[in-house]
Design a protein around this motif. Structure first.
Motif, mmCIF file in Angstrom:
data_model
loop_
_atom_site.group_PDB
_atom_site.id
_atom_site.type_symbol
_atom_site.label_atom_id
_atom_site.label_comp_id
_atom_site.label_asym_id
_atom_site.label_seq_id
_atom_site.Cartn_x
_atom_site.Cartn_y
_atom_site.Cartn_z
ATOM 1 N N ASN A 191 -7.737 19.558 14.241
ATOM 2 C CA ASN A 191 -6.942 19.415 13.016
ATOM 3 C C ASN A 191 -5.599 18.740 13.285
ATOM 4 O O ASN A 191 -5.127 17.904 12.508
ATOM 5 N N GLN A 192 -5.010 19.139 14.413
ATOM 6 C CA GLN A 192 -3.730 18.555 14.788
ATOM 7 C C GLN A 192 -3.877 17.056 15.067
ATOM 8 O O GLN A 192 -3.031 16.248 14.660
ATOM 9 N N ALA A 193 -4.979 16.703 15.725
ATOM 10 C CA ALA A 193 -5.222 15.289 16.034
ATOM 11 C C ALA A 193 -5.423 14.480 14.755
ATOM 12 O O ALA A 193 -4.901 13.364 14.606
ATOM 13 N N VAL A 194 -6.189 15.043 13.786
ATOM 14 C CA VAL A 194 -6.415 14.360 12.502
ATOM 15 C C VAL A 194 -5.101 14.178 11.758
ATOM 16 O O VAL A 194 -4.817 13.112 11.183
ATOM 17 N N GLU A 195 -4.298 15.243 11.764
ATOM 18 C CA GLU A 195 -3.001 15.193 11.082
ATOM 19 C C GLU A 195 -2.091 14.139 11.701
ATOM 20 O O GLU A 195 -1.398 13.395 10.991
ATOM 21 N N GLU A 196 -2.105 14.060 13.032
ATOM 22 C CA GLU A 196 -1.272 13.072 13.723
ATOM 23 C C GLU A 196 -1.720 11.648 13.368
ATOM 24 O O GLU A 196 -0.886 10.756 13.150
ATOM 25 N N VAL A 197 -3.053 11.440 13.309
ATOM 26 C CA VAL A 197 -3.568 10.104 12.961
ATOM 27 C C VAL A 197 -3.200 9.738 11.530
ATOM 28 O O VAL A 197 -2.770 8.616 11.220
ATOM 29 N N THR A 198 -3.328 10.719 10.615
ATOM 30 C CA THR A 198 -2.982 10.492 9.201
ATOM 31 C C THR A 198 -1.513 10.130 9.048
ATOM 32 O O THR A 198 -1.147 9.180 8.348
ATOM 33 N N ASN A 199 -0.665 10.901 9.708
ATOM 34 C CA ASN A 199 0.778 10.636 9.651
ATOM 35 C C ASN A 199 1.111 9.262 10.214
ATOM 36 O O ASN A 199 1.948 8.535 9.675
ATOM 37 N N ALA A 200 0.438 8.899 11.294
ATOM 38 C CA ALA A 200 0.692 7.593 11.913
ATOM 39 C C ALA A 200 0.297 6.459 10.974
ATOM 40 O O ALA A 200 1.003 5.445 10.849
ATOM 41 N N MET A 201 -0.823 6.636 10.273
ATOM 42 C CA MET A 201 -1.273 5.598 9.344
ATOM 43 C C MET A 201 -0.321 5.474 8.158
ATOM 44 O O MET A 201 -0.026 4.368 7.692
ATOM 45 N N GLU A 202 0.164 6.609 7.656
ATOM 46 C CA GLU A 202 1.112 6.583 6.544
ATOM 47 C C GLU A 202 2.410 5.887 6.948
ATOM 48 O O GLU A 202 2.981 5.105 6.192
ATOM 49 N N GLU A 203 2.880 6.205 8.168
ATOM 50 C CA GLU A 203 4.099 5.573 8.664
ATOM 51 C C GLU A 203 3.915 4.063 8.813
ATOM 52 O O GLU A 203 4.800 3.263 8.483
ATOM 53 N N LEU A 204 2.739 3.653 9.283
ATOM 54 C CA LEU A 204 2.445 2.226 9.463
ATOM 55 C C LEU A 204 2.417 1.503 8.119
ATOM 56 O O LEU A 204 2.965 0.407 7.958
ATOM 57 N N SER A 205 1.808 2.138 7.102
ATOM 58 C CA SER A 205 1.732 1.547 5.766
ATOM 59 C C SER A 205 3.114 1.396 5.155
ATOM 60 O O SER A 205 3.440 0.383 4.544
ATOM 61 N N ALA A 206 3.965 2.435 5.347
ATOM 62 C CA ALA A 206 5.331 2.389 4.815
ATOM 63 C C ALA A 206 6.127 1.269 5.474
ATOM 64 O O ALA A 206 6.884 0.550 4.818
ATOM 65 N N ASP A 207 5.951 1.094 6.774
ATOM 66 C CA ASP A 207 6.666 0.035 7.493
ATOM 67 C C ASP A 207 6.257 -1.355 6.973
ATOM 68 O O ASP A 207 7.080 -2.260 6.829
ATOM 69 N N GLN A 208 4.956 -1.526 6.685
ATOM 70 C CA GLN A 208 4.475 -2.820 6.195
ATOM 71 C C GLN A 208 5.042 -3.140 4.807
ATOM 72 O O GLN A 208 5.404 -4.266 4.501
ATOM 73 N N ASN A 209 5.117 -2.138 3.939
ATOM 74 C CA ASN A 209 5.662 -2.329 2.586
ATOM 75 C C ASN A 209 7.140 -2.686 2.628
ATOM 76 O O ASN A 209 7.632 -3.514 1.870
#
Length: 427
Positions: free
Chosen positions: A384-402
Motif C-alpha cells: 500500500n505504501q509503495a502504491v501511495e508513493e507511486v501515486t503521489n509521484a505521478m501527481e507531483e509530475l503532472s503538477a510540474d508539467q502544468n
C-alpha cells in the motif's frame, strides 16, 4: 648445534618451515632427522617450527615436533607469543589441548599483557578458551595415586585416575552428562571408588583456594564435580535402579512447562555448599542466581557454566536438552522445540517430555501462525505504501508539467482551436 638466533636459519631449516606450511608430515620427519636442523630454530620474527604448525592448525605436525623435543614454552617471538597462544588463535581445540598436555604455561602474557586464553577470546575462539580454562594436567592428579608421607595406601587408586581425569577435563558441566561419564565406566560404579574420587576433589579444591596462586574457578569446578560424585554414590547405595534413577530425577520436568526443577535445585545446592564463603566467585554466583525464580533465566547451570568455562552465554550453538552436549542437531519430530544429540538422549528424556510435547507443538503452531499473519500484514502495508508513493509521484509530475506550460497554449489546447494564419497585405 648452536643456540638459535632470530633469522639464523640453515637452508634445511628454511625448507622445514615450507614443509610445515604444506603439511607434509613425512617430509618433515625426514628433515628433523638431519643434523643441521634445530627443532627450536627461530625465523626472523622469533617463531619456532612448533609455533608455525600450531598457528596453521597442523595437529599431526605439532605432535611430530613435540616428539622431537620442541619447546612448548619458547617465548622468543617479537611480540611474546607462545605456541599455546598460536594454538588458541587457530581455533583448534585438539592442538590447544596438545600444547597443554605438553606442559604449556597458561599464565604467560604477550607484549600487550594478554594470556593465551585472552588472545583466543579476543578473536572469538571460545572453544579454545574453554579448553584452556578447564585444563587440569594428569600429572597433578597422579600425585594422589602415590602414598604420601606415612600413608600406606594412596588416596586415589591408580586405576581410577584415568576415568576421574576424563570427568575433570569435561567442559560440559550438565550434571546428566557427568553422571553418564560415571555410568559408562565400571570402575566408578562403586560407592567406595566414588567416595575416594570425591575426597580427592575436595583436596584439590582446598589446594586451589589455599595455594599462593589462588584459583577460585578451578576450586569451584572441583567442588561441583565432588558433589555430583557424592550424589552418584548415594543413588548406587540406596536405589536399585542406581544411576538410571538419578538421571530420571535430573531430567524430570514440571507438569506445565517441563522445566527440570530437581536439577536446578541440585546445582543451586552444590554452589551453596562451597566451603569457602569468602570466595569472590561464590559471592558473584549467589548474587546472580538467588534473585532468579526457579524456572526463569538465567538458570543455575548457565551461570555456573559461564563462570567456570568462560563461555559468554550460549552463542549460536545448539545444546542437547538431555545432556547439554554442544552441537546437537536432532529435534523432536512432533513439537520440533527440543533438541537432542542422539536417539539415546531422546529416549532418556521422553518420559518427561511427552507430558508437554503436544502443548509445545500447539505453542509453536500458534507462534508460526501469528508470525505468518504479521508478515502478511507487513507485506500488505509495504505494498500500500509503495502504491501511495507511486501515486503521489505521478501527481507531483503532472503538477510540474502544468506549471511549465504557457497560458495561451494551455487555453488553445484545452479548446482545440487552430491559431489564426499570418495576415497577408494586398495591394
Amino acid at each position: 648445534m648452536s643456540t638459535a638466533k632470530k633469522g639464523d636459519l640453515s637452508a634445511t631449516e628454511k625448507e622445514l618451515l615450507q614443509v610445515i606450511a604444506a603439511g607434509n608430515v613425512q617430509e618433515a620427519s625426514r628433515l628433523l632427522g638431519s643434523k643441521d636442523v634445530r627443532v627450536n630454530c627461530l625465523d626472523e620474527y622469533g617463531m619456532t617450527p612448533l609455533m608455525h604448525a600450531a598457528y596453521k592448525g597442523k595437529a599431526e605436525m605439532c605432535k611430530l615436533l613435540l616428539q622431537h623435543g620442541a619447546d612448548v614454552n619458547c617465548n622468543e617471538h617479537e611480540h611474546g607469543y607462545t605456541a599455546l597462544m598460536f594454538a588458541g588463535l587457530s581455533g583448534k581445540t585438539d592442538i590447544t589441548r596438545m600444547m597443554l598436555d605438553a606442559g604449556a604455561e597458561t599464565d604467560v602474557v604477550n607484549s600487550v599483557g594478554r594470556t593465551a586464553a585472552q588472545m583466543a577470546a579476543f578473536v572469538g575462539q571460545h572453544d579454545c578458551v574453554t579448553v584452556i580454562n578447564n585444563f587440569f594436567s594428569r600429572a597433578r592428579l597422579d600425585y594422589y595415586t602415590k602414598p604420601q608421607g606415612l600413608e600406606k595406601e594412596p588416596k586415589l587408586p591408580p586405576k581410577l585416575a584415568g576415568p576421574l581425569h576424563k570427568i575433570i577435563m569435561s567442559t560440559n558441566l550438565n550434571p546428566v552428562k557427568l553422571v553418564m561419564l560415571v555410568k559408562e565406566n565400571p570402575l566408578l560404579m562403586d560407592t567406595d571408588a566414588l567416595e575416594k574420587c570425591r575426597r580427592v576433589m575436595e583436596l584439590i579444591c582446598e589446594k586451589c583456594v589455599k595455594q599462593q596462586d589462588l584459583n577460585e574457578v578451578l576450586a569451584m569446578k572441583m567442588h561441583y564435580i565432588g558433589c555430583v560424585l557424592h550424589k552418584c554414590s548415594c543413588f548406587i547405595k540406596d536405589r536399585e535402579d542406581k544411576l538410571d534413577g538419578l538421571i530420571k530425577c535430573l531430567l524430570k520436568g514440571r507438569e506445565n512447562d517441563g522445566f527440570p526443577v530437581f536439577q536446578e535445585k541440585f546445582i543451586r545446592e552444590c554452589i551453596r555448599k562451597f566451603p569457602y564463603c569468602d570466595a569472590t566467585l561464590l559471592q558473584q554466583l549467589v548474587r546472580t542466581i538467588s534473585p532468579v525464580e526457579i524456572g526463569n533465566d538465567p538458570t543455575a547451570l548457565s551461570v555456573l557454566t559461564q563462570a567456570i568455562t568462560g563461555q559468554v552465554g550460549f552463542m549460536d550453538a545448539e545444546f542437547c536438552t538431555t545432556c547439554g552436549e554442544k552441537g546437537a542437531e536432532k529435534r523432536c519430530s512432533i513439537c520440533k522445540s527440543v533438541i537432542y544429540c542422539n536417539q539415546e538422549c531422546q529416549k532418556l528424556h521422553w518420559f518427561s517430555h511427552k507430558k508437554v510435547c503436544k502443548k509445545l507443538q500447539e505453542q509453536r503452531l500458534k507462534h508460526e501462525a501469528e508470525s505468518a499473519k504479521r508478515l502478511e500484514k507487513q507485506a500488505k502495508a509495504e505494498e500500500n505504501q509503495a502504491v501511495e508513493e507511486v501515486t503521489n509521484a505521478m501527481e507531483e509530475l503532472s503538477a510540474d508539467q502544468n506549471e511549465g506550460a504557457s497560458p495561451e497554449s494551455s487555453d488553445n489546447q484545452s479548446e482545440g482551436a487552430i491559431p489564426d494564419p499570418t495576415p497577408i497585405n494586398v495591394n
